[in-house]
Design a protein around this motif. Sequence first.
Motif, PDB file in Angstrom:
ATOM      1  N   ASP A  13       5.803  -5.322   2.636  1.00  0.00           N
ATOM      2  CA  ASP A  13       5.070  -4.255   3.336  1.00  0.00           C
ATOM      3  C   ASP A  13       4.722  -4.666   4.762  1.00  0.00           C
ATOM      4  O   ASP A  13       4.920  -3.899   5.717  1.00  0.00           O
ATOM      5  CB  ASP A  13       3.766  -3.914   2.606  1.00  0.00           C
ATOM      6  CG  ASP A  13       3.979  -3.154   1.313  1.00  0.00           C
ATOM      7  OD1 ASP A  13       5.116  -2.710   1.061  1.00  0.00           O
ATOM      8  OD2 ASP A  13       3.001  -3.013   0.545  1.00  0.00           O
ATOM      9  N   VAL A  14       4.176  -5.861   4.907  1.00  0.00           N
ATOM     10  CA  VAL A  14       3.745  -6.302   6.232  1.00  0.00           C
ATOM     11  C   VAL A  14       4.935  -6.434   7.175  1.00  0.00           C
ATOM     12  O   VAL A  14       4.828  -6.147   8.370  1.00  0.00           O
ATOM     13  CB  VAL A  14       2.950  -7.627   6.134  1.00  0.00           C
ATOM     14  CG1 VAL A  14       3.817  -8.769   5.641  1.00  0.00           C
ATOM     15  CG2 VAL A  14       2.313  -7.974   7.476  1.00  0.00           C
ATOM     16  N   ALA A  19       5.717  -6.717  11.371  1.00  0.00           N
ATOM     17  CA  ALA A  19       6.141  -8.092  11.663  1.00  0.00           C
ATOM     18  C   ALA A  19       6.366  -8.322  13.153  1.00  0.00           C
ATOM     19  O   ALA A  19       6.093  -9.411  13.674  1.00  0.00           O
ATOM     20  CB  ALA A  19       7.405  -8.438  10.879  1.00  0.00           C
ATOM     21  N   GLY A  20       6.884  -7.316  13.867  1.00  0.00           N
ATOM     22  CA  GLY A  20       7.091  -7.470  15.303  1.00  0.00           C
ATOM     23  C   GLY A  20       5.784  -7.648  16.055  1.00  0.00           C
ATOM     24  O   GLY A  20       5.679  -8.465  16.977  1.00  0.00           O
ATOM     25  N   TYR A  34      -2.020 -13.913   5.636  1.00  0.00           N
ATOM     26  CA  TYR A  34      -1.601 -12.779   4.815  1.00  0.00           C
ATOM     27  C   TYR A  34      -2.321 -12.825   3.469  1.00  0.00           C
ATOM     28  O   TYR A  34      -2.452 -13.896   2.860  1.00  0.00           O
ATOM     29  CB  TYR A  34      -0.098 -12.829   4.515  1.00  0.00           C
ATOM     30  CG  TYR A  34       0.829 -12.515   5.657  1.00  0.00           C
ATOM     31  CD1 TYR A  34       0.360 -12.133   6.918  1.00  0.00           C
ATOM     32  CD2 TYR A  34       2.212 -12.613   5.487  1.00  0.00           C
ATOM     33  CE1 TYR A  34       1.236 -11.849   7.949  1.00  0.00           C
ATOM     34  CE2 TYR A  34       3.095 -12.337   6.514  1.00  0.00           C
ATOM     35  CZ  TYR A  34       2.604 -11.960   7.750  1.00  0.00           C
ATOM     36  OH  TYR A  34       3.474 -11.688   8.768  1.00  0.00           O
ATOM     37  N   LEU A  35      -2.743 -11.657   3.004  1.00  0.00           N
ATOM     38  CA  LEU A  35      -3.245 -11.474   1.643  1.00  0.00           C
ATOM     39  C   LEU A  35      -2.417 -10.366   1.012  1.00  0.00           C
ATOM     40  O   LEU A  35      -2.452  -9.223   1.473  1.00  0.00           O
ATOM     41  CB  LEU A  35      -4.730 -11.095   1.655  1.00  0.00           C
ATOM     42  CG  LEU A  35      -5.357 -10.892   0.271  1.00  0.00           C
ATOM     43  CD1 LEU A  35      -5.447 -12.212  -0.493  1.00  0.00           C
ATOM     44  CD2 LEU A  35      -6.759 -10.272   0.397  1.00  0.00           C
ATOM     45  N   VAL A  36      -1.659 -10.701  -0.039  1.00  0.00           N
ATOM     46  CA  VAL A  36      -0.786  -9.748  -0.714  1.00  0.00           C
ATOM     47  C   VAL A  36      -1.359  -9.481  -2.101  1.00  0.00           C
ATOM     48  O   VAL A  36      -1.593 -10.409  -2.874  1.00  0.00           O
ATOM     49  CB  VAL A  36       0.657 -10.280  -0.810  1.00  0.00           C
ATOM     50  CG1 VAL A  36       1.590  -9.194  -1.340  1.00  0.00           C
ATOM     51  CG2 VAL A  36       1.143 -10.778   0.550  1.00  0.00           C
ATOM     52  N   ASP A 122       0.155   2.915  -3.746  1.00  0.00           N
ATOM     53  CA  ASP A 122      -0.397   1.556  -3.664  1.00  0.00           C
ATOM     54  C   ASP A 122      -0.829   1.226  -2.238  1.00  0.00           C
ATOM     55  O   ASP A 122      -1.828   0.533  -2.024  1.00  0.00           O
ATOM     56  CB  ASP A 122       0.637   0.526  -4.112  1.00  0.00           C
ATOM     57  CG  ASP A 122       0.765   0.412  -5.620  1.00  0.00           C
ATOM     58  OD1 ASP A 122       0.099   1.176  -6.344  1.00  0.00           O
ATOM     59  OD2 ASP A 122       1.548  -0.446  -6.080  1.00  0.00           O
ATOM     60  N   HIS A 123      -0.049   1.694  -1.253  1.00  0.00           N
ATOM     61  CA  HIS A 123      -0.386   1.397   0.137  1.00  0.00           C
ATOM     62  C   HIS A 123      -1.726   2.024   0.518  1.00  0.00           C
ATOM     63  O   HIS A 123      -2.577   1.369   1.126  1.00  0.00           O
ATOM     64  CB  HIS A 123       0.699   1.941   1.074  1.00  0.00           C
ATOM     65  CG  HIS A 123       2.057   1.356   0.837  1.00  0.00           C
ATOM     66  ND1 HIS A 123       3.199   1.886   1.414  1.00  0.00           N
ATOM     67  CD2 HIS A 123       2.467   0.313   0.079  1.00  0.00           C
ATOM     68  CE1 HIS A 123       4.254   1.175   1.039  1.00  0.00           C
ATOM     69  NE2 HIS A 123       3.835   0.215   0.216  1.00  0.00           N
ATOM     70  N   ALA A 124      -1.890   3.287   0.153  1.00  0.00           N
ATOM     71  CA  ALA A 124      -3.143   3.979   0.472  1.00  0.00           C
ATOM     72  C   ALA A 124      -4.324   3.335  -0.238  1.00  0.00           C
ATOM     73  O   ALA A 124      -5.415   3.222   0.329  1.00  0.00           O
ATOM     74  CB  ALA A 124      -3.037   5.454   0.100  1.00  0.00           C
ATOM     75  N   ALA A 125      -4.118   2.910  -1.481  1.00  0.00           N
ATOM     76  CA  ALA A 125      -5.198   2.277  -2.242  1.00  0.00           C
ATOM     77  C   ALA A 125      -5.646   0.978  -1.576  1.00  0.00           C
ATOM     78  O   ALA A 125      -6.848   0.712  -1.436  1.00  0.00           O
ATOM     79  CB  ALA A 125      -4.751   2.015  -3.674  1.00  0.00           C
TER      80      ALA A 125
END
Length: 224
Positions: A13-14, A19-20, A34-36, A122-125
């Motif tokens: 996702d990140v 990433a850029g 990062y926290l995944v 999942d992204h919105a959550a």
Amino acid sequence: MTRALAVFAHPDDVDFNAAGTIAQWIREGIEVSYLVVTRGEAGQGEPRETIQQLREAEQRAAAAAVGVHDVEFLDGYSDGRLTVTLELRRDITRAIRLKRPRRVLTSSPVRTWRLLDADHPDHAAVGEATACAVYPDALNPYVHPELAGLETWSVPEIWFSEPPEPQHYVDITDTFDLKLAALAQHISQPGTEADSVRKRCAAIADRGQLPPGRLAESFTIVRR
């Protein structure tokens, strides 16, 4: 600005979203962690019994490609089944209080609804849970009593990646090669081909009215 924390739902996702931009932050001397939340077990890849280990390894390699070496995965959360729970808010709050970032980057809590391109729930959550962790949880010592031993922390700035109506565009033309290098580590996942990624970033740059030929990532930024 010395420390930033990126919080996302899945491995990759990140890298698809930011990433850029993160590569630019690293060049500016900002320490990024990062926290995944999950290990992406609902994503593609074989063999299925080791998909979590595979995707974790891919994310660590992708992070290293842009200069990030602090990568943490949460336990107890399932890919495809994330909701905004107190437990998720607590675990993100713990990371904020430990890392003490001055900038938090996460997914937009506002979903897009374009047919065949709707954002993952999942992204919105994770975006909503992270926003709650930034305020009020990280500031309030009484919300999560089990974190009583960790000093509270105020985050001055939060960046939401690829919102439906972005108000900030980052020109990543000079770090696009690092974004591609990060995405190339996600061998198990589709959509990481250079032409596809370039076309996507060019479209974002066009929406942001950048000069022709430029590439971009988009955000909404909220500052305290």
